[in-house]
Design a protein around this motif. Structure first.
Motif, PDB file in Angstrom:
ATOM      1  N   ILE A 112       0.845  -1.194   0.000  1.00  0.00           N
ATOM      2  CA  ILE A 112       0.000   0.000   0.000  1.00  0.00           C
ATOM      3  C   ILE A 112       0.879   1.243   0.000  1.00  0.00           C
ATOM      4  N   THR A 113       0.771   2.014  -1.065  1.00  0.00           N
ATOM      5  CA  THR A 113       1.572   3.240  -1.148  1.00  0.00           C
ATOM      6  C   THR A 113       0.827   4.369  -0.438  1.00  0.00           C
ATOM      7  N   TYR A 114       1.520   5.494  -0.292  1.00  0.00           N
ATOM      8  CA  TYR A 114       0.855   6.662   0.306  1.00  0.00           C
ATOM      9  C   TYR A 114      -0.315   7.133  -0.550  1.00  0.00           C
ATOM     10  N   ALA A 115      -0.181   7.024  -1.870  1.00  0.00           N
ATOM     11  CA  ALA A 115      -1.302   7.432  -2.737  1.00  0.00           C
ATOM     12  C   ALA A 115      -2.488   6.480  -2.559  1.00  0.00           C
ATOM     13  N   ASP A 116      -2.193   5.173  -2.447  1.00  0.00           N
ATOM     14  CA  ASP A 116      -3.273   4.202  -2.181  1.00  0.00           C
ATOM     15  C   ASP A 116      -3.972   4.543  -0.865  1.00  0.00           C
ATOM     16  N   LEU A 117      -3.142   4.818   0.132  1.00  0.00           N
ATOM     17  CA  LEU A 117      -3.680   5.081   1.463  1.00  0.00           C
ATOM     18  C   LEU A 117      -4.593   6.311   1.423  1.00  0.00           C
ATOM     19  N   GLN A 118      -4.173   7.317   0.678  1.00  0.00           N
ATOM     20  CA  GLN A 118      -4.992   8.525   0.577  1.00  0.00           C
ATOM     21  C   GLN A 118      -6.373   8.197  -0.021  1.00  0.00           C
ATOM     22  N   ARG A 119      -6.391   7.425  -1.080  1.00  0.00           N
ATOM     23  CA  ARG A 119      -7.685   7.066  -1.692  1.00  0.00           C
ATOM     24  C   ARG A 119      -8.550   6.261  -0.721  1.00  0.00           C
ATOM     25  N   MET A 120      -7.920   5.291  -0.067  1.00  0.00           N
ATOM     26  CA  MET A 120      -8.670   4.426   0.846  1.00  0.00           C
ATOM     27  C   MET A 120      -9.248   5.223   2.020  1.00  0.00           C
ATOM     28  N   VAL A 121      -8.432   6.131   2.533  1.00  0.00           N
ATOM     29  CA  VAL A 121      -8.855   6.917   3.692  1.00  0.00           C
ATOM     30  C   VAL A 121      -9.972   7.886   3.313  1.00  0.00           C
ATOM     31  N   CYS A 122      -9.864   8.477   2.131  1.00  0.00           N
ATOM     32  CA  CYS A 122     -10.920   9.407   1.693  1.00  0.00           C
ATOM     33  C   CYS A 122     -12.250   8.658   1.546  1.00  0.00           C
ATOM     34  N   GLN A 123     -12.187   7.485   0.949  1.00  0.00           N
ATOM     35  CA  GLN A 123     -13.418   6.695   0.790  1.00  0.00           C
ATOM     36  C   GLN A 123     -14.016   6.335   2.150  1.00  0.00           C
ATOM     37  N   ALA A 124     -13.154   5.926   3.065  1.00  0.00           N
ATOM     38  CA  ALA A 124     -13.659   5.522   4.380  1.00  0.00           C
ATOM     39  C   ALA A 124     -14.221   6.720   5.146  1.00  0.00           C
ATOM     40  N   ALA A 125     -13.584   7.877   4.991  1.00  0.00           N
ATOM     41  CA  ALA A 125     -14.085   9.086   5.667  1.00  0.00           C
ATOM     42  C   ALA A 125     -15.461   9.453   5.110  1.00  0.00           C
ATOM     43  N   ASN A 126     -15.597   9.385   3.788  1.00  0.00           N
ATOM     44  CA  ASN A 126     -16.917   9.647   3.189  1.00  0.00           C
ATOM     45  C   ASN A 126     -17.947   8.644   3.697  1.00  0.00           C
ATOM     46  N   ALA A 127     -17.531   7.402   3.840  1.00  0.00           N
ATOM     47  CA  ALA A 127     -18.446   6.360   4.304  1.00  0.00           C
ATOM     48  C   ALA A 127     -18.926   6.651   5.729  1.00  0.00           C
ATOM     49  N   LEU A 128     -17.994   7.015   6.605  1.00  0.00           N
ATOM     50  CA  LEU A 128     -18.384   7.310   7.989  1.00  0.00           C
ATOM     51  C   LEU A 128     -19.345   8.499   8.030  1.00  0.00           C
ATOM     52  N   GLU A 129     -19.047   9.502   7.225  1.00  0.00           N
ATOM     53  CA  GLU A 129     -19.945  10.663   7.204  1.00  0.00           C
ATOM     54  C   GLU A 129     -21.331  10.279   6.689  1.00  0.00           C
TER      55      GLU A 129
END
Ligand code: ATP
Ligand code: MG
Length: 657
Positions: A112-129
């Motif tokens: 998992i690269t930093y760019a991958d992590l950024q995409r994954m985290v953004c999706q998860a943040a949207n999901a929680l919201e």
């Protein structure tokens, strides 16, 4: 405590100064000590500026007017997740690996690269919201060591929702009590997990816990094992259904420096776990600073592995927040050492060319017990630094670690800290400190600790007492969740103005620190104070012993008597006769302790056992052994790793009496 404490640790003569080669490339410089001593707050202010990106600068480094409630980097604003992920991508490091994930089944791997992590985290943040989670709503995370766990933590941090991780081996009961205490609205879990080569369910524990938790609205489930699970349509949602469809863009808003980041319950070694809470700016600053300086991390070239579980504070600070803030490359490993896979670690170190390894004394002693066959065929020459945390490390285990794993030249850093301190407090600095096996050495630059007597007065060099922290530090706990009185009472009432850590320690003639174990575990034998650590270290220095736990049991004549429980090294087990009271080996061990420390420290009883009761984080639970030694019902075992261990020990006790 103890002018008259007997000592074997202080006779330790071995010294390991840094090599010139290591010192030349080291991150830490000796000048850090002077700089911090000259102006401590300016020192921390500089660290906060250099290590973090603030959307609004702070006006004041420390506000201690409402002591013991601290505010660090007052007026500053930042986003923890942005600091861990986005800014590195913006700086052009998107292709750098954040994690090499290795699952428990050997074929399960992800990079998992930093760019991958950024995409994954953004999706998860949207999901929680999308579930209605916003700033200050708490989220419980009950997941094994998989990438989604880190993603879930960062997504919470990104939206200002404090997370509370519950170790994925805990019972439904333990989970329910943490959900209730933290007031969690959402639980993130998995169908099951892989551990020690087998699969274990997780969702059933969550169902049971949530049935008792009316505040929980949603349960998000990661598919990990694919096992059949019960499903509540109105409450449960699959992670992949919820998260994968979200946008991978999400704007990270900034929060106050004192925004709560997480709540984490202590290990429960000494009693009922306490809900410790940490905030953002100060915590991240000290995590990043200690990670870089104590582990000598050069993010562009190191592969760093903290082999803790992310459910412990060590995992929070040194798998997630410290390494990510520093843009480091880490290993995330789902497995744990077990007899069926003794060489998995060494294989992984060889395969990924791991350069920095951070683990606990319990693991080191387990490997000592297994011997060196497990290392055959694995090249460990990529390692250049070794760390230890969680318990006092016995000098023999320290030497074994350095020689056998570290090739005889890797510096070893023994790091003392707690869930409450948030980050490392006492440790050598590699490249700077000449280390002593078994000593955590000194407070880091910017941290001030001391050892005091019963009246709170500093003890002179060469004496022991209570370890205290004498001034507030950036990553300090901001309280016990929902219980300010317990915070004052537990940590600040014993010695006014000083933080009471609950650990005993000694200053040697040079003023360096030797941790002696819990204050509650100190024994009093015929008027002599004896520390568990010292007797255990004497036992472990015997060539046949891999691990030892010592407790004091009440005794009508001597006050307390010393009882020892020992685990033998593999080679010694083969030779041993049925060891019980009176056997040759027991006599040999008792004499060995007498020789190392003095006749008064000689254990009255020594029981050879095959396992010791440990917390899930690998710490020995001496209070349970004391219950056995004093023959009474055993206390709170909710954080015990393996509940059958206590039965085995009881049985062993019965057959030798
Ligand atoms: P509880 O507070 O619930 O009893 P715990 O103290 O075991 O649990 P943690 O915060 O995980 O929970 O552990 C911190 C403790 O671990 C320290 O107070 C200390 O006793 C021990 N410890 C950690 N690192 C070291 C070290 N390097 N040397 C000696 N002891 C250590
Ligand atoms: Mg503790």
């Amino acid at each position: 405590m103890s002018q008259e404490t007997l000592s074997n640790l202080l006779h330790e003569q071995r010294r390991f100064p840094p090599s010139e080669e290591f010192a030349a490339q080291a991150v830490a410089k000796p000048s850090l000590y002077e700089e911090a001593a000259a102006d401590r707050e300016a020192f921390w202010g500089r660290q906060a500026h250099e290590l973090l990106t603030w959307s609004k600068d702070f006006d004041q480094v420390l506000d201690w007017t409402d002591a013991p409630f601290a505010k660090w980097f007052v007026g500053g604003r930042l986003n923890a997740c942005y600091n861990c992920v986005d800014r590195h991508v913006e700086a052009g490091l998107g292709d750098r690996v954040a994690y090499y994930w290795q699952g428990d089944p050997e074929g399960d791997k992800r990079t998992i690269t930093y760019a991958d992590l950024q995409r994954m985290v953004c999706q998860a943040a949207n999901a929680l919201e999308s579930l209605g989670i916003h700033q200050d709503d708490t989220v419980a995370i009950y997941l094994p060591m998989i990438p989604e766990t880190v993603v879930a933590m960062l997504a919470c941090a990104r939206i200002g929702a404090p997370h509370t991780l519950v170790f994925a081996g805990f019972s439904a009961e333990a989970l329910a009590s943490r959900i209730a205490d933290a007031d969690a609205r959402v639980v993130i879990t998995a169908d099951g997990q892989f551990r020690r080569g087998t699969r274990a369910p997780l969702k059933p524990q969550v169902d049971e816990a949530v049935a008792k938790s009316p505040g929980v609205e949603k349960v998000v489930v990661v598919r990990r094992t694919g096992d059949e699970i019960a499903w509540d349509e109105s409450r449960d949602v699959w992670w992949h259904d919820l998260v994968d469809q979200q946008s991978d863009q999400h704007e990270a808003h900034d929060f106050d420096s004192e925004q709560p980041l997480y709540i984490l319950y202590t290990s429960g070694t000494t009693g009922k776990p306490k809900g410790i809470f940490h905030t953002t700016g100060g915590y991240l600053t000290q995590c990043a600073y200690t990670h870089r300086n104590v582990f000598d991390v050069h993010p562009e070239r190191d592969v760093y592995w903290c082999a803790a579980d992310v459910g412990w504070v060590t995992g929070h600070s040194y798998i997630v927040y410290g390494p990510l803030t520093n843009a480091a490359t880490s290993i995330l490993y789902e497995g744990v050492p077990h007899p069926g896979a003794q060489d998995r670690w060494w294989k992984l170190i060889d395969e990924r060319k791991v350069s920095i390894l951070y683990t606990a004394p319990t693991t080191i002693r387990t490997y000592m017990k297994w011997g060196t066959d497990m290392l055959q065929g694995h090249d460990l020459s990529s390692l250049r630094l070794l760390g230890s945390v969680g318990e006092p490390i016995n000098p023999e285990a320290w030497i074994w670690y350095r020689d056998t794993i570290g090739g005889g030249w890797c510096p070893v850093v023994d790091t003392w800290w707690q869930t409450e301190t948030g980050a490392i407090m006492v440790s050598p600095l590699p490249g700077v400190t000449a280390t002593k096996p078994g000593s955590a050495m000194r407070a880091l630059p910017g941290i001030t600790v001391d050892v005091v007597d019963d009246t709170g007065q500093p003890v002179p060099n060469g004496s022991g007492g209570y370890l205290v922290v004498t001034s507030p530090w950036p990553a300090m706990l901001r309280g016990v969740w929902g219980d300010p009185e317990r915070y004052r009472e537990t940590y600040w009432s014993r010695f006014p103005g000083l933080y009471f850590a609950g650990d005993g320690a000694k200053k040697d003639e040079d003023g360096d620190l030797w941790l002696l174990g819990r204050v509650d575990d100190v024994m009093n034998v015929s008027g002599h104070r004896l520390s568990t650590t010292e007797i255990e270290s004497a036992l472990v220095s015997h060539p046949k012993v891999a691990e030892a736990a010592v407790v004091g049991a009440n005794d009508p004549t001597t006050g307390q008597m010393v009882c020892a429980f020992v685990i033998l090294r593999q080679e010694a087990i083969q030779e041993a006769d049925e060891p019980g009271e009176g056997s040759e080996l027991v006599a040999e061990l008792r004499d060995h302790v007498a020789k190392e420390i003095g006749p008064i420290a000689k254990p009255r009883e020594i029981l050879v056992v095959s396992e010791l009761p440990k917390t899930r984080s690998g710490k020995i639970m001496r209070r349970l052994l004391r219950d056995v030694a004093e023959d009474r019902a055993i206390g709170d075992v909710t954080t015990l790793a393996d509940s059958t261990v206590m039965d085995q020990i009881r049985q062993r006790m019965a057959t030798t009496h």
